[in-house]
Design a protein around this motif. Sequence first.
Motif, PDB file in Angstrom:
ATOM      1  N   TYR A  36       0.837  -1.187   0.000  1.00 23.81           N
ATOM      2  CA  TYR A  36       0.000   0.000   0.000  1.00 23.81           C
ATOM      3  C   TYR A  36       0.878   1.245   0.000  1.00 23.81           C
ATOM      4  O   TYR A  36       1.846   1.326   0.750  1.00 23.81           O
ATOM      5  CB  TYR A  36      -0.897   0.027   1.245  1.00 23.81           C
ATOM      6  CG  TYR A  36      -1.835  -1.147   1.315  1.00 23.81           C
ATOM      7  CD1 TYR A  36      -3.103  -1.073   0.760  1.00 23.81           C
ATOM      8  CD2 TYR A  36      -1.443  -2.345   1.924  1.00 23.81           C
ATOM      9  CE1 TYR A  36      -3.967  -2.163   0.815  1.00 23.81           C
ATOM     10  CE2 TYR A  36      -2.299  -3.432   1.983  1.00 23.81           C
ATOM     11  CZ  TYR A  36      -3.556  -3.340   1.421  1.00 23.81           C
ATOM     12  OH  TYR A  36      -4.402  -4.406   1.464  1.00 23.81           O
ATOM     13  N   GLU A  43     -11.796  -1.301   4.065  1.00 23.94           N
ATOM     14  CA  GLU A  43     -12.378  -0.710   2.862  1.00 23.94           C
ATOM     15  C   GLU A  43     -11.574   0.516   2.418  1.00 23.94           C
ATOM     16  O   GLU A  43     -11.365   0.724   1.228  1.00 23.94           O
ATOM     17  CB  GLU A  43     -13.837  -0.324   3.108  1.00 23.94           C
ATOM     18  CG  GLU A  43     -14.765  -1.516   3.226  1.00 23.94           C
ATOM     19  CD  GLU A  43     -16.184  -1.119   3.617  1.00 23.94           C
ATOM     20  OE1 GLU A  43     -16.573   0.051   3.411  1.00 23.94           O
ATOM     21  OE2 GLU A  43     -16.904  -1.986   4.143  1.00 23.94           O
ATOM     22  N   VAL A  53      -8.309  -0.172   0.374  1.00 21.85           N
ATOM     23  CA  VAL A  53      -8.419  -0.565  -1.031  1.00 21.85           C
ATOM     24  C   VAL A  53      -7.894   0.520  -1.968  1.00 21.85           C
ATOM     25  O   VAL A  53      -7.199   0.232  -2.942  1.00 21.85           O
ATOM     26  CB  VAL A  53      -9.882  -0.933  -1.382  1.00 21.85           C
ATOM     27  CG1 VAL A  53     -10.060  -1.144  -2.861  1.00 21.85           C
ATOM     28  CG2 VAL A  53     -10.307  -2.171  -0.607  1.00 21.85           C
ATOM     29  N   LYS A  54      -8.176   1.776  -1.669  1.00 23.81           N
ATOM     30  CA  LYS A  54      -7.746   2.831  -2.587  1.00 23.81           C
ATOM     31  C   LYS A  54      -6.243   3.111  -2.522  1.00 23.81           C
ATOM     32  O   LYS A  54      -5.704   3.772  -3.399  1.00 23.81           O
ATOM     33  CB  LYS A  54      -8.553   4.116  -2.387  1.00 23.81           C
ATOM     34  CG  LYS A  54      -8.379   4.822  -1.092  1.00 23.81           C
ATOM     35  CD  LYS A  54      -9.265   6.070  -1.090  1.00 23.81           C
ATOM     36  CE  LYS A  54      -9.315   6.713   0.270  1.00 23.81           C
ATOM     37  NZ  LYS A  54     -10.183   7.882   0.272  1.00 23.81           N
ATOM     38  N   TYR A  55      -5.560   2.568  -1.517  1.00 18.16           N
ATOM     39  CA  TYR A  55      -4.115   2.758  -1.395  1.00 18.16           C
ATOM     40  C   TYR A  55      -3.318   1.528  -1.851  1.00 18.16           C
ATOM     41  O   TYR A  55      -2.096   1.564  -1.888  1.00 18.16           O
ATOM     42  CB  TYR A  55      -3.750   3.127   0.053  1.00 18.16           C
ATOM     43  CG  TYR A  55      -4.419   4.408   0.472  1.00 18.16           C
ATOM     44  CD1 TYR A  55      -3.947   5.641   0.018  1.00 18.16           C
ATOM     45  CD2 TYR A  55      -5.543   4.406   1.287  1.00 18.16           C
ATOM     46  CE1 TYR A  55      -4.569   6.828   0.367  1.00 18.16           C
ATOM     47  CE2 TYR A  55      -6.172   5.590   1.651  1.00 18.16           C
ATOM     48  CZ  TYR A  55      -5.685   6.787   1.181  1.00 18.16           C
ATOM     49  OH  TYR A  55      -6.306   7.966   1.527  1.00 18.16           O
ATOM     50  N   TYR A  56      -4.020   0.478  -2.211  1.00 21.76           N
ATOM     51  CA  TYR A  56      -3.395  -0.770  -2.658  1.00 21.76           C
ATOM     52  C   TYR A  56      -2.728  -0.556  -4.015  1.00 21.76           C
ATOM     53  O   TYR A  56      -3.345  -0.058  -4.947  1.00 21.76           O
ATOM     54  CB  TYR A  56      -4.463  -1.859  -2.746  1.00 21.76           C
ATOM     55  CG  TYR A  56      -4.029  -3.131  -3.426  1.00 21.76           C
ATOM     56  CD1 TYR A  56      -3.152  -4.000  -2.803  1.00 21.76           C
ATOM     57  CD2 TYR A  56      -4.523  -3.470  -4.681  1.00 21.76           C
ATOM     58  CE1 TYR A  56      -2.763  -5.173  -3.418  1.00 21.76           C
ATOM     59  CE2 TYR A  56      -4.145  -4.646  -5.294  1.00 21.76           C
ATOM     60  CZ  TYR A  56      -3.257  -5.487  -4.665  1.00 21.76           C
ATOM     61  OH  TYR A  56      -2.878  -6.655  -5.280  1.00 21.76           O
TER      62      TYR A  56
END
Length: 116
Positions: free
Chosen positions: A29, A68, A71-74
Amino acid sequence: MSKKEISLATVKEHNKPEDLWVIIEDKVYDVTKFLNEHPGGEDSLIEVAGRDGTRGFQMAGHSSEAREIMVKYYIGDLAASDIKKKCPISDQITDQVDATNASNEPAATKQCCILH
């Protein structure tokens, strides 16, 4: 679309507050932009910058909402060649008595590997 594999060496290069990557459960991440928003404070992320933060993440008991947000930093998966084979570790003390232990105290569970 699957994310790319990222080597541990690459993750280690991103170890500063202005460029901060972490590994959680073998996923990488980029949390640079999340640093100021992290409810646990910046220090907890900086502490694991460029490294595996799985143990601390799990110990903090993050909510499903936190997962949740992640997820946007994965950005990818840790390269298969860098994933250590982990031995199962029991959290419980065994009821077995060490033959050399005269006080008959339970023997502590032995760990088979180092996780960091």
